[in-house]
Design an enzyme around this catalytic site. Structure first.
Site, PDB file in Angstrom:
ATOM      1  N   LYS A  13       8.881 -14.068  31.557  1.00  0.00           N
ATOM      2  CA  LYS A  13       8.853 -13.490  30.206  1.00  0.00           C
ATOM      3  C   LYS A  13       9.195 -12.000  30.236  1.00  0.00           C
ATOM      4  O   LYS A  13      10.003 -11.518  29.443  1.00  0.00           O
ATOM      5  CB  LYS A  13       7.478 -13.677  29.545  1.00  0.00           C
ATOM      6  CG  LYS A  13       7.049 -15.128  29.395  1.00  0.00           C
ATOM      7  CD  LYS A  13       5.724 -15.259  28.675  1.00  0.00           C
ATOM      8  CE  LYS A  13       4.535 -14.653  29.382  1.00  0.00           C
ATOM      9  NZ  LYS A  13       4.210 -15.270  30.685  1.00  0.00           N
ATOM     10  N   ARG A  88      -0.601 -16.419  22.064  1.00  0.00           N
ATOM     11  CA  ARG A  88      -1.009 -17.221  23.222  1.00  0.00           C
ATOM     12  C   ARG A  88      -1.888 -18.384  22.811  1.00  0.00           C
ATOM     13  O   ARG A  88      -2.456 -19.065  23.673  1.00  0.00           O
ATOM     14  CB  ARG A  88      -1.792 -16.363  24.206  1.00  0.00           C
ATOM     15  CG  ARG A  88      -0.938 -15.324  24.817  1.00  0.00           C
ATOM     16  CD  ARG A  88      -1.326 -15.052  26.234  1.00  0.00           C
ATOM     17  NE  ARG A  88      -0.510 -13.944  26.660  1.00  0.00           N
ATOM     18  CZ  ARG A  88      -0.064 -13.795  27.876  1.00  0.00           C
ATOM     19  NH1 ARG A  88      -0.364 -14.654  28.804  1.00  0.00           N
ATOM     20  NH2 ARG A  88       0.696 -12.769  28.171  1.00  0.00           N
ATOM     21  N   ARG A 127       5.017 -11.479  44.054  1.00  0.00           N
ATOM     22  CA  ARG A 127       4.817 -10.191  43.377  1.00  0.00           C
ATOM     23  C   ARG A 127       3.514  -9.536  43.854  1.00  0.00           C
ATOM     24  O   ARG A 127       3.454  -8.318  44.015  1.00  0.00           O
ATOM     25  CB  ARG A 127       4.772 -10.399  41.861  1.00  0.00           C
ATOM     26  CG  ARG A 127       4.605  -9.104  41.093  1.00  0.00           C
ATOM     27  CD  ARG A 127       4.683  -9.288  39.604  1.00  0.00           C
ATOM     28  NE  ARG A 127       3.648 -10.200  39.125  1.00  0.00           N
ATOM     29  CZ  ARG A 127       3.612 -10.726  37.916  1.00  0.00           C
ATOM     30  NH1 ARG A 127       4.565 -10.442  37.052  1.00  0.00           N
ATOM     31  NH2 ARG A 127       2.641 -11.532  37.561  1.00  0.00           N
ATOM     32  N   ARG A 133      -0.553  -6.304  41.650  1.00  0.00           N
ATOM     33  CA  ARG A 133      -1.115  -6.296  40.293  1.00  0.00           C
ATOM     34  C   ARG A 133      -2.530  -6.882  40.332  1.00  0.00           C
ATOM     35  O   ARG A 133      -2.757  -7.890  41.007  1.00  0.00           O
ATOM     36  CB  ARG A 133      -0.195  -7.120  39.367  1.00  0.00           C
ATOM     37  CG  ARG A 133      -0.401  -6.816  37.911  1.00  0.00           C
ATOM     38  CD  ARG A 133       0.643  -7.494  37.069  1.00  0.00           C
ATOM     39  NE  ARG A 133       0.087  -8.593  36.295  1.00  0.00           N
ATOM     40  CZ  ARG A 133       0.764  -9.308  35.421  1.00  0.00           C
ATOM     41  NH1 ARG A 133       2.033  -9.036  35.214  1.00  0.00           N
ATOM     42  NH2 ARG A 133       0.192 -10.273  34.756  1.00  0.00           N
ATOM     43  N   ARG A 144      -5.519 -18.178  34.949  1.00  0.00           N
ATOM     44  CA  ARG A 144      -4.441 -17.872  33.982  1.00  0.00           C
ATOM     45  C   ARG A 144      -3.623 -19.137  33.672  1.00  0.00           C
ATOM     46  O   ARG A 144      -3.249 -19.381  32.523  1.00  0.00           O
ATOM     47  CB  ARG A 144      -3.534 -16.765  34.529  1.00  0.00           C
ATOM     48  CG  ARG A 144      -4.169 -15.378  34.428  1.00  0.00           C
ATOM     49  CD  ARG A 144      -3.568 -14.377  35.387  1.00  0.00           C
ATOM     50  NE  ARG A 144      -2.153 -14.112  35.182  1.00  0.00           N
ATOM     51  CZ  ARG A 144      -1.363 -13.553  36.091  1.00  0.00           C
ATOM     52  NH1 ARG A 144      -1.856 -13.204  37.283  1.00  0.00           N
ATOM     53  NH2 ARG A 144      -0.100 -13.327  35.831  1.00  0.00           N
TER      54      ARG A 144
HETATM   55  P1  AP5 Z   1       7.743 -11.963  35.178  1.00  0.00           P
HETATM   56  O1  AP5 Z   1       9.005 -11.655  34.473  1.00  0.00           O
HETATM   57  O2  AP5 Z   1       6.710 -10.880  35.337  1.00  0.00           O
HETATM   58  O3  AP5 Z   1       7.058 -13.243  34.508  1.00  0.00           O
HETATM   59  P2  AP5 Z   1       5.998 -13.306  33.333  1.00  0.00           P
HETATM   60  O4  AP5 Z   1       6.191 -14.617  32.653  1.00  0.00           O
HETATM   61  O5  AP5 Z   1       6.076 -12.062  32.496  1.00  0.00           O
HETATM   62  O6  AP5 Z   1       4.688 -13.351  34.217  1.00  0.00           O
HETATM   63  P3  AP5 Z   1       3.319 -12.601  34.100  1.00  0.00           P
HETATM   64  O7  AP5 Z   1       2.573 -13.007  35.334  1.00  0.00           O
HETATM   65  O8  AP5 Z   1       3.491 -11.145  33.842  1.00  0.00           O
HETATM   66  O9  AP5 Z   1       2.759 -13.321  32.808  1.00  0.00           O
HETATM   67  P4  AP5 Z   1       1.327 -13.412  32.256  1.00  0.00           P
HETATM   68  O10 AP5 Z   1       1.529 -14.113  30.963  1.00  0.00           O
HETATM   69  O11 AP5 Z   1       0.341 -14.014  33.190  1.00  0.00           O
HETATM   70  O12 AP5 Z   1       0.883 -11.867  32.157  1.00  0.00           O
HETATM   71  P5  AP5 Z   1       0.900 -10.790  31.000  1.00  0.00           P
HETATM   72  O13 AP5 Z   1       1.182  -9.508  31.611  1.00  0.00           O
HETATM   73  O14 AP5 Z   1       1.711 -11.218  29.841  1.00  0.00           O
HETATM   74  O15 AP5 Z   1       8.126 -12.585  36.596  1.00  0.00           O
HETATM   75  C1  AP5 Z   1       7.143 -12.899  37.557  1.00  0.00           C
HETATM   76  C2  AP5 Z   1       7.732 -12.667  38.976  1.00  0.00           C
HETATM   77  O16 AP5 Z   1       8.797 -13.601  39.181  1.00  0.00           O
HETATM   78  C3  AP5 Z   1       8.348 -11.276  39.160  1.00  0.00           C
HETATM   79  O17 AP5 Z   1       8.125 -10.838  40.453  1.00  0.00           O
HETATM   80  C4  AP5 Z   1       9.856 -11.503  38.899  1.00  0.00           C
HETATM   81  O18 AP5 Z   1      10.642 -10.581  39.606  1.00  0.00           O
HETATM   82  C5  AP5 Z   1      10.042 -12.925  39.427  1.00  0.00           C
HETATM   83  N1  AP5 Z   1      11.083 -13.667  38.697  1.00  0.00           N
HETATM   84  C6  AP5 Z   1      11.370 -13.625  37.364  1.00  0.00           C
HETATM   85  N2  AP5 Z   1      12.388 -14.450  37.059  1.00  0.00           N
HETATM   86  C7  AP5 Z   1      12.738 -15.063  38.225  1.00  0.00           C
HETATM   87  C8  AP5 Z   1      13.729 -16.048  38.543  1.00  0.00           C
HETATM   88  N3  AP5 Z   1      14.539 -16.567  37.629  1.00  0.00           N
HETATM   89  N4  AP5 Z   1      13.818 -16.445  39.834  1.00  0.00           N
HETATM   90  C9  AP5 Z   1      12.981 -15.931  40.798  1.00  0.00           C
HETATM   91  N5  AP5 Z   1      12.021 -14.977  40.551  1.00  0.00           N
HETATM   92  C10 AP5 Z   1      11.907 -14.562  39.266  1.00  0.00           C
HETATM   93  O19 AP5 Z   1      -0.626 -10.834  30.519  1.00  0.00           O
HETATM   94  C11 AP5 Z   1      -1.654 -10.403  31.399  1.00  0.00           C
HETATM   95  C12 AP5 Z   1      -3.024 -10.616  30.777  1.00  0.00           C
HETATM   96  O20 AP5 Z   1      -3.125  -9.877  29.546  1.00  0.00           O
HETATM   97  C13 AP5 Z   1      -3.371 -12.056  30.370  1.00  0.00           C
HETATM   98  O21 AP5 Z   1      -3.849 -12.818  31.470  1.00  0.00           O
HETATM   99  C14 AP5 Z   1      -4.467 -11.789  29.328  1.00  0.00           C
HETATM  100  O22 AP5 Z   1      -5.676 -11.439  29.951  1.00  0.00           O
HETATM  101  C15 AP5 Z   1      -3.940 -10.573  28.599  1.00  0.00           C
HETATM  102  N6  AP5 Z   1      -3.108 -10.926  27.435  1.00  0.00           N
HETATM  103  C16 AP5 Z   1      -1.760 -10.789  27.316  1.00  0.00           C
HETATM  104  N7  AP5 Z   1      -1.345 -11.224  26.107  1.00  0.00           N
HETATM  105  C17 AP5 Z   1      -2.454 -11.658  25.458  1.00  0.00           C
HETATM  106  C18 AP5 Z   1      -2.676 -12.243  24.173  1.00  0.00           C
HETATM  107  N8  AP5 Z   1      -1.688 -12.479  23.292  1.00  0.00           N
HETATM  108  N9  AP5 Z   1      -3.948 -12.581  23.858  1.00  0.00           N
HETATM  109  C19 AP5 Z   1      -4.979 -12.352  24.690  1.00  0.00           C
HETATM  110  N10 AP5 Z   1      -4.837 -11.812  25.917  1.00  0.00           N
HETATM  111  C20 AP5 Z   1      -3.584 -11.466  26.299  1.00  0.00           C
END
Ligand code: AP5
Length: 187
Positions: A13, A88, A127, A133, A144
């Site tokens: 994402k 979410r 990562r 992180r 998660r």
């Molecule tokens: P990346 O692009 O970071 O993937 P992502 O889907 O953004 O993964 P996240 O782990 O950041 O998502 P998340 O939803 O758990 O965390 P968020 O920060 O939103 O890619 C991941 C890795 O893969 C990277 O190393 C990248 O280089 C690699 N990669 C990417 N594409 C690739 C490909 N095609 N091939 C190979 N490798 C690839 O949220 C964190 C926390 O915040 C949540 O757990 C929650 O506590 C809170 N939060 C966030 N939003 C809300 C909400 N709406 N409501 C309540 N709590 C929330």
């Protein structure tokens, strides 16, 4: 154009959100990044959010809505948004639906990044080794993923019923995923 990206942790994402927003000339709004900035700043919001983030749980809706919605409405009043990490849950989507429609901020498209679970784990643990992180350890990642299955996955049906959802195979090299997402948007 207003676009929502949905996908499990590690589905890309953040990576694709940044690329797509730049290509489309719209604002990338990443909820996780906004929250991590609050945590790093040591703000009251950050202190409250950190407890949930470190456990892999969702941060309470009122905190998310206060932080996020002014940015979403401002972006929608301009060229549009690429929203990564909200909603979410169906509850989050429903809580903003009426006001977003009134203010011309409803999503025009919802893209679901589909990646098999072993690949998600591989990416996140990769990562973790590189960036350290706080929520990228095995126990928190398991939570998660469970939260994603229970809370976020129902959005697939919710947006499909509304004719907004497109599922994109995101288990391929990043540039191919970007192309597929742009194709899905007809951009
Ligand atoms: P990346 O692009 O970071 O993937 P992502 O889907 O953004 O993964 P996240 O782990 O950041 O998502 P998340 O939803 O758990 O965390 P968020 O920060 O939103 O890619 C991941 C890795 O893969 C990277 O190393 C990248 O280089 C690699 N990669 C990417 N594409 C690739 C490909 N095609 N091939 C190979 N490798 C690839 O949220 C964190 C926390 O915040 C949540 O757990 C929650 O506590 C809170 N939060 C966030 N939003 C809300 C909400 N709406 N409501 C309540 N709590 C929330």
């Amino acid at each position: 154009m207003n676009v929502v990206l949905i996908g499990p942790p590690g589905s890309g994402k953040g990576t694709q959100g940044e690329l797509l927003a730049a290509r489309l000339g719209i604002e990338h709004i990443a909820v996780g990044d906004l929250l991590r900035a609050e945590v790093a700043a040591g703000s009251a919001v950050g202190r409250e959010a950190a407890v949930f983030m470190d456990a892999g749980e969702l941060v309470p809706d009122d905190v998310i809505l206060r932080l996020l919605m002014p940015r979403v409405f401002a972006a929608a009043a301009g060229a549009g948004y690429l929203l990564d990490g909200f909603p979410r849950s169906v509850e989050q989507a429903e809580s903003v639906r009426a006001e977003a429609a009134e203010r011309g901020a409803a999503p025009d498209a919802v893209l679901y990044l589909d990646v098999p679970r072993p690949e998600l784990m591989r990416r996140i643990l990769g990562r973790a080794a590189r960036e350290g992180r706080a929520d990228d350890n095995e126990r928190t990642v398991a939570t998660r993923l469970q939260v994603f299955d229970e809370e976020t996955k129902p959005l697939i049906g919710y947006y499909r019923e509304r004719g907004l959802l497109q599922v994109v195979d995101a288990d391929r090299p990043e540039p191919d995923v970007t192309t597929a997402l742009l194709d899905a948007l007809g951009a």
